[in-house]
Structure formats: C-alpha cells, structure tokens
Design a protein around this motif. Structure first.
Motif, PDB file in Angstrom:
ATOM      1  N   ARG A 170     -12.008  -3.455   0.901  1.00 64.08           N
ATOM      2  CA  ARG A 170     -12.520  -2.767   2.081  1.00 64.08           C
ATOM      3  C   ARG A 170     -11.561  -1.764   2.713  1.00 64.08           C
ATOM      4  O   ARG A 170     -11.941  -1.027   3.621  1.00 64.08           O
ATOM      5  CB  ARG A 170     -12.955  -3.808   3.130  1.00 64.08           C
ATOM      6  CG  ARG A 170     -14.091  -4.698   2.595  1.00 64.08           C
ATOM      7  CD  ARG A 170     -14.454  -5.819   3.537  1.00 64.08           C
ATOM      8  NE  ARG A 170     -14.900  -5.358   4.843  1.00 64.08           N
ATOM      9  CZ  ARG A 170     -15.259  -6.191   5.835  1.00 64.08           C
ATOM     10  NH1 ARG A 170     -15.225  -7.500   5.641  1.00 64.08           N
ATOM     11  NH2 ARG A 170     -15.640  -5.714   6.992  1.00 64.08           N
ATOM     12  N   ILE A 171     -10.308  -1.758   2.258  1.00 68.37           N
ATOM     13  CA  ILE A 171      -9.308  -0.910   2.906  1.00 68.37           C
ATOM     14  C   ILE A 171      -8.616  -0.023   1.875  1.00 68.37           C
ATOM     15  O   ILE A 171      -8.377  -0.453   0.744  1.00 68.37           O
ATOM     16  CB  ILE A 171      -8.261  -1.784   3.642  1.00 68.37           C
ATOM     17  CG1 ILE A 171      -8.955  -2.650   4.705  1.00 68.37           C
ATOM     18  CG2 ILE A 171      -7.179  -0.928   4.291  1.00 68.37           C
ATOM     19  CD1 ILE A 171      -8.023  -3.580   5.460  1.00 68.37           C
ATOM     20  N   GLY A 172      -8.315   1.212   2.267  1.00 63.30           N
ATOM     21  CA  GLY A 172      -7.542   2.104   1.412  1.00 63.30           C
ATOM     22  C   GLY A 172      -6.207   2.410   2.069  1.00 63.30           C
ATOM     23  O   GLY A 172      -6.100   2.429   3.290  1.00 63.30           O
ATOM     24  N   PHE A 173      -5.194   2.659   1.255  1.00 65.11           N
ATOM     25  CA  PHE A 173      -3.860   2.940   1.797  1.00 65.11           C
ATOM     26  C   PHE A 173      -3.291   4.216   1.187  1.00 65.11           C
ATOM     27  O   PHE A 173      -3.468   4.469   0.001  1.00 65.11           O
ATOM     28  CB  PHE A 173      -2.898   1.792   1.473  1.00 65.11           C
ATOM     29  CG  PHE A 173      -3.293   0.489   2.092  1.00 65.11           C
ATOM     30  CD1 PHE A 173      -2.974   0.214   3.414  1.00 65.11           C
ATOM     31  CD2 PHE A 173      -3.988  -0.458   1.360  1.00 65.11           C
ATOM     32  CE1 PHE A 173      -3.352  -0.985   4.000  1.00 65.11           C
ATOM     33  CE2 PHE A 173      -4.368  -1.657   1.938  1.00 65.11           C
ATOM     34  CZ  PHE A 173      -4.042  -1.926   3.259  1.00 65.11           C
ATOM     35  N   ILE A 174      -2.607   4.979   2.035  1.00 61.10           N
ATOM     36  CA  ILE A 174      -1.825   6.109   1.530  1.00 61.10           C
ATOM     37  C   ILE A 174      -0.444   6.000   2.156  1.00 61.10           C
ATOM     38  O   ILE A 174      -0.313   6.056   3.381  1.00 61.10           O
ATOM     39  CB  ILE A 174      -2.420   7.470   1.935  1.00 61.10           C
ATOM     40  CG1 ILE A 174      -3.910   7.539   1.615  1.00 61.10           C
ATOM     41  CG2 ILE A 174      -1.686   8.609   1.239  1.00 61.10           C
ATOM     42  CD1 ILE A 174      -4.610   8.689   2.320  1.00 61.10           C
ATOM     43  N   PHE A 175       0.547   5.804   1.332  1.00 59.92           N
ATOM     44  CA  PHE A 175       1.901   5.645   1.864  1.00 59.92           C
ATOM     45  C   PHE A 175       2.708   6.921   1.677  1.00 59.92           C
ATOM     46  O   PHE A 175       2.301   7.835   0.970  1.00 59.92           O
ATOM     47  CB  PHE A 175       2.587   4.461   1.197  1.00 59.92           C
ATOM     48  CG  PHE A 175       1.952   3.151   1.573  1.00 59.92           C
ATOM     49  CD1 PHE A 175       2.167   2.603   2.834  1.00 59.92           C
ATOM     50  CD2 PHE A 175       1.122   2.483   0.692  1.00 59.92           C
ATOM     51  CE1 PHE A 175       1.567   1.411   3.194  1.00 59.92           C
ATOM     52  CE2 PHE A 175       0.516   1.283   1.048  1.00 59.92           C
ATOM     53  CZ  PHE A 175       0.745   0.751   2.299  1.00 59.92           C
ATOM     54  N   GLN A 176       3.875   6.925   2.301  1.00 60.79           N
ATOM     55  CA  GLN A 176       4.740   8.101   2.255  1.00 60.79           C
ATOM     56  C   GLN A 176       5.198   8.369   0.819  1.00 60.79           C
ATOM     57  O   GLN A 176       5.182   9.496   0.348  1.00 60.79           O
ATOM     58  CB  GLN A 176       5.933   7.861   3.165  1.00 60.79           C
ATOM     59  CG  GLN A 176       6.673   9.102   3.524  1.00 60.79           C
ATOM     60  CD  GLN A 176       7.634   8.864   4.680  1.00 60.79           C
ATOM     61  OE1 GLN A 176       7.918   7.734   5.048  1.00 60.79           O
ATOM     62  NE2 GLN A 176       8.130   9.937   5.236  1.00 60.79           N
ATOM     63  N   ALA A 177       5.653   7.296   0.148  1.00 60.06           N
ATOM     64  CA  ALA A 177       5.941   7.403  -1.282  1.00 60.06           C
ATOM     65  C   ALA A 177       4.608   7.159  -1.976  1.00 60.06           C
ATOM     66  O   ALA A 177       3.903   6.217  -1.638  1.00 60.06           O
ATOM     67  CB  ALA A 177       6.959   6.357  -1.691  1.00 60.06           C
ATOM     68  N   PHE A 178       4.269   8.014  -2.905  1.00 57.06           N
ATOM     69  CA  PHE A 178       2.879   8.059  -3.371  1.00 57.06           C
ATOM     70  C   PHE A 178       2.451   6.800  -4.120  1.00 57.06           C
ATOM     71  O   PHE A 178       1.277   6.504  -4.236  1.00 57.06           O
ATOM     72  CB  PHE A 178       2.660   9.294  -4.256  1.00 57.06           C
ATOM     73  CG  PHE A 178       3.414  10.502  -3.777  1.00 57.06           C
ATOM     74  CD1 PHE A 178       3.303  10.934  -2.454  1.00 57.06           C
ATOM     75  CD2 PHE A 178       4.240  11.208  -4.636  1.00 57.06           C
ATOM     76  CE1 PHE A 178       3.998  12.051  -2.004  1.00 57.06           C
ATOM     77  CE2 PHE A 178       4.941  12.323  -4.190  1.00 57.06           C
ATOM     78  CZ  PHE A 178       4.824  12.749  -2.875  1.00 57.06           C
ATOM     79  N   ASN A 179       3.457   6.050  -4.651  1.00 54.03           N
ATOM     80  CA  ASN A 179       3.129   4.814  -5.371  1.00 54.03           C
ATOM     81  C   ASN A 179       2.170   5.030  -6.531  1.00 54.03           C
ATOM     82  O   ASN A 179       1.236   4.260  -6.724  1.00 54.03           O
ATOM     83  CB  ASN A 179       2.527   3.761  -4.427  1.00 54.03           C
ATOM     84  CG  ASN A 179       3.536   3.259  -3.415  1.00 54.03           C
ATOM     85  OD1 ASN A 179       4.715   3.146  -3.740  1.00 54.03           O
ATOM     86  ND2 ASN A 179       3.099   2.991  -2.213  1.00 54.03           N
ATOM     87  N   LEU A 180       2.403   6.084  -7.306  1.00 51.38           N
ATOM     88  CA  LEU A 180       1.585   6.303  -8.502  1.00 51.38           C
ATOM     89  C   LEU A 180       2.314   5.710  -9.702  1.00 51.38           C
ATOM     90  O   LEU A 180       3.542   5.665  -9.733  1.00 51.38           O
ATOM     91  CB  LEU A 180       1.367   7.800  -8.732  1.00 51.38           C
ATOM     92  CG  LEU A 180       0.698   8.564  -7.596  1.00 51.38           C
ATOM     93  CD1 LEU A 180       0.582  10.046  -7.952  1.00 51.38           C
ATOM     94  CD2 LEU A 180      -0.658   7.981  -7.266  1.00 51.38           C
ATOM     95  N   LEU A 181       1.557   5.260 -10.684  1.00 46.24           N
ATOM     96  CA  LEU A 181       2.184   4.757 -11.908  1.00 46.24           C
ATOM     97  C   LEU A 181       2.452   5.936 -12.841  1.00 46.24           C
ATOM     98  O   LEU A 181       1.540   6.684 -13.187  1.00 46.24           O
ATOM     99  CB  LEU A 181       1.271   3.730 -12.583  1.00 46.24           C
ATOM    100  CG  LEU A 181       1.138   2.405 -11.831  1.00 46.24           C
ATOM    101  CD1 LEU A 181       0.322   1.400 -12.631  1.00 46.24           C
ATOM    102  CD2 LEU A 181       2.495   1.822 -11.483  1.00 46.24           C
ATOM    103  N   PRO A 182       3.731   6.101 -13.243  1.00 44.31           N
ATOM    104  CA  PRO A 182       4.135   7.306 -13.986  1.00 44.31           C
ATOM    105  C   PRO A 182       3.504   7.431 -15.373  1.00 44.31           C
ATOM    106  O   PRO A 182       3.366   8.541 -15.875  1.00 44.31           O
ATOM    107  CB  PRO A 182       5.667   7.165 -14.103  1.00 44.31           C
ATOM    108  CG  PRO A 182       5.967   5.737 -13.841  1.00 44.31           C
ATOM    109  CD  PRO A 182       4.872   5.212 -12.960  1.00 44.31           C
ATOM    110  N   THR A 183       3.118   6.308 -15.980  1.00 48.53           N
ATOM    111  CA  THR A 183       2.605   6.385 -17.356  1.00 48.53           C
ATOM    112  C   THR A 183       1.104   6.624 -17.398  1.00 48.53           C
ATOM    113  O   THR A 183       0.542   6.853 -18.471  1.00 48.53           O
ATOM    114  CB  THR A 183       2.910   5.077 -18.127  1.00 48.53           C
ATOM    115  OG1 THR A 183       2.350   3.990 -17.383  1.00 48.53           O
ATOM    116  CG2 THR A 183       4.403   4.862 -18.273  1.00 48.53           C
TER     117      THR A 183
END
Ligand SMILES: Nc1ncnc2c1ncn2[C@@H]1O[C@H](COP(=O)(O)OP(=O)(O)OP(=O)(O)O)[C@@H](O)[C@H]1O
Ligand SMILES: [Mg+2]
Length: 262
Positions: free
Chosen positions: A103-116
């Motif tokens: 039910r919740i979405g988050f966007i943080f300062q560090a993008f937290n994407l998986l590089p691969t």
C-alpha cells in the motif's frame, strides 16, 4: 478536535476516505532519562488524498521521524497512525511489512536501485517480489509520465542521476500505492534534474491522482506541493497552502528571525 477528524467519503477516491493518512497525538521519543530526545511531540496531522504535501523545518525538527512513523517504518512511543481506515500502530511486524509492501511507495535520497537490473526490471521489482503482475497499461502510463520510455533497457550505471531517480519514482508509482513517501527525493540531484523529478511527482498527483508526502529543505521543491507543513522541535507549528518558492522562503526567514529573538 478539528473537523479533519470527520472522515468524509466522496467520489474520485475509489471508495477510500478523503484522508490518506492520519497521525493522532503521536509522540516519538528516543532514549531514556537524561539522553531522552522527544523527536515528535504530540503531533496531529491529516494527509489529504490526491494531494502533494511537503514537510519542512530545521535539521533535527523531526521531519524524517514523522515520515517514518506515518509510513510504518518506525514505531511510535504513543498515539496512533492510520493509513486510510487501517490503524497501523499496533500491527504486528508481518502485517506491517505486508501493508508497506502492498500500500505504500518510497523514494529515498539514495535511489536504492539494483545495479545489475535494467531500469524496467528495477521498476517492477517490488511487484515481482510480491508476486503481483504489473498492470501493463498503468506501467506504460507511468513510464511515459516519467519520460523513461527510451531508457528501459539501460542499467542504473548507464543513467544520469536524474534518470536514476526517475526510475525510483516510477518504481514507487508502478504498484499504484495509496501513498508515496519521499525523504528529500531530490536532495542528491542538481537543480535541473531535481526540477524534472519534481515535475513528474507533480504530474503523478495531477494526472494519476497520486498522494505524495515529501520531506524537503528546499523552498523550490516545496513550491511543487499543494501544502507545506512546518515542523519545529517535534511539533507542527505552521502550514501553508499553494506555496510558492518565495512565500516558503519568506516563511523560513520569519521562523529564523523568531528563533533568534526567543
Ligand atoms: N535513532 C535515533 N536515536 C536517537 N535519537 C534520534 C534517532 N533518530 C532521530 N533522533 C533524534 O530525533 C530528532 C529528530 O530527528 P529527525 O531525523 O526526524 O530530524 P529531521 O528533521 O529529519 O532532520 P534533518 O533535516 O537533519 O534530516 C533529532 O534530535 C535526532 O537527533
Ligand atoms: Mg531527516
């Protein structure tokens, strides 16, 4: 109690209440005895559905703490937090994890994407983990809204900071969460990339009906919001509707001046 406590139902919210999230008499204290810090001091707030709310205030005023408590990422010392009609304070860990995921979405300062993973795989990852199939039409609309259609196969390392953050925004939007929380989501971006991301957040509210709560220090970022809440010493001390960068800046100067004379 304010009239905001009354929960009204109206069209356009899919049968959901007009208030997406609420805090009632929320206290958050860290430590005990002499080291006790009251990060939130009896906070009451309603987050309107389909609105973009910015949270501002000096460093240490409790912005991140409030966001984390509203998002069920942190527990409260006392008081209640509701997401729509669900009281999340008191939910057991498993239920809370499920609620955050669904039910919740988050966007943080560090993008937290998986590089691969590619941009597209990063966007759909939370749904893949949850075993949910993305709605193709919706996904296309989100990708279009954030302007990533021609970058979907790129990996994060092949994208600019602004593009990476747009992937993070798309990831938060893709699952159609009831509410998205961002803690300085444009804090690491230059002003142009930041403006892009803020523009997309704004459009997601206007065109997709998204509810967004964003912590920011930046008056320009806050000017994209419908409403700005001001925190000081763990309390909500003021709010402003239809903010402009100038009006937010003036208000901040005003607070600073009062802070120095008191
Ligand atoms: N885990 C913790 N343990 C002890 N004190 C904490 C903890 N997290 C936050 N605090 C304290 O709670 C208060 C509010 O912190 P918070 O992180 O919410 O501030 P903020 O408004 O987000 O500040 P900033 O703008 O610097 O990010 C601060 O005094 C901080 O030192
Ligand atoms: Mg913070």
């Amino acid at each position: 109690m304010t009239s905001a406590v009354t929960i009204t139902r109206h069209g356009g919210t899919g049968g959901r209440t007009a208030v997406a999230a609420r805090a009632r008499q929320v206290v958050k204290a860290y430590g005990s005895g002499e080291t006790r810090v009251v990060a939130l001091d009896t906070v009451d707030v309603d987050i309107a559905r389909g609105q973009f709310t910015a949270i501002m205030g000096p460093s240490g005023s409790g912005k991140s703490t409030l966001m984390h408590c509203l998002a069920g990422l942190d527990t409260v010392t006392s008081g209640q937090i509701y997401l729509d009609d669900t009281e999340i304070t008191g939910l057991k860990d498993k239920k809370l994890t499920q609620l955050r995921r669904d039910r919740i979405g988050f966007i943080f300062q560090a993008f937290n994407l998986l590089p691969t993973l590619s941009a597209l795989e990063n966007i759909t990852l939370p749904m893949d983990i949850a075993g949910r199939k993305p709605d193709k039409g919706w996904l296309a609309q989100v990708v279009e809204t954030v302007g990533l259609a021609d970058r979907l196969k790129h990996r994060p390392g092949q994208l600019s900071g602004g593009q990476q953050q747009r992937v993070a925004v798309a990831r938060a939007l893709a699952a159609r969460p009831e509410i998205i929380f961002g803690d300085e989501p444009t804090g690491n971006l230059d002003s142009r990339a930041g403006a892009e991301v803020l523009g997309f957040l704004r459009r997601s509210v206007d065109e997709l009906g998204q509810t967004i709560v964003m912590v920011t220090h930046d008056p320009v970022a806050a000017s994209y919001a419908d409403r700005v809440l001001y925190l000081a010493d763990g309390r909500i001390v003021d709010e402003m509707f239809k903010p402009t960068a100038d009006s937010v800046l003036d208000r901040m100067k005003d607070f600073d001046a009062r802070g120095r004379t008191s």
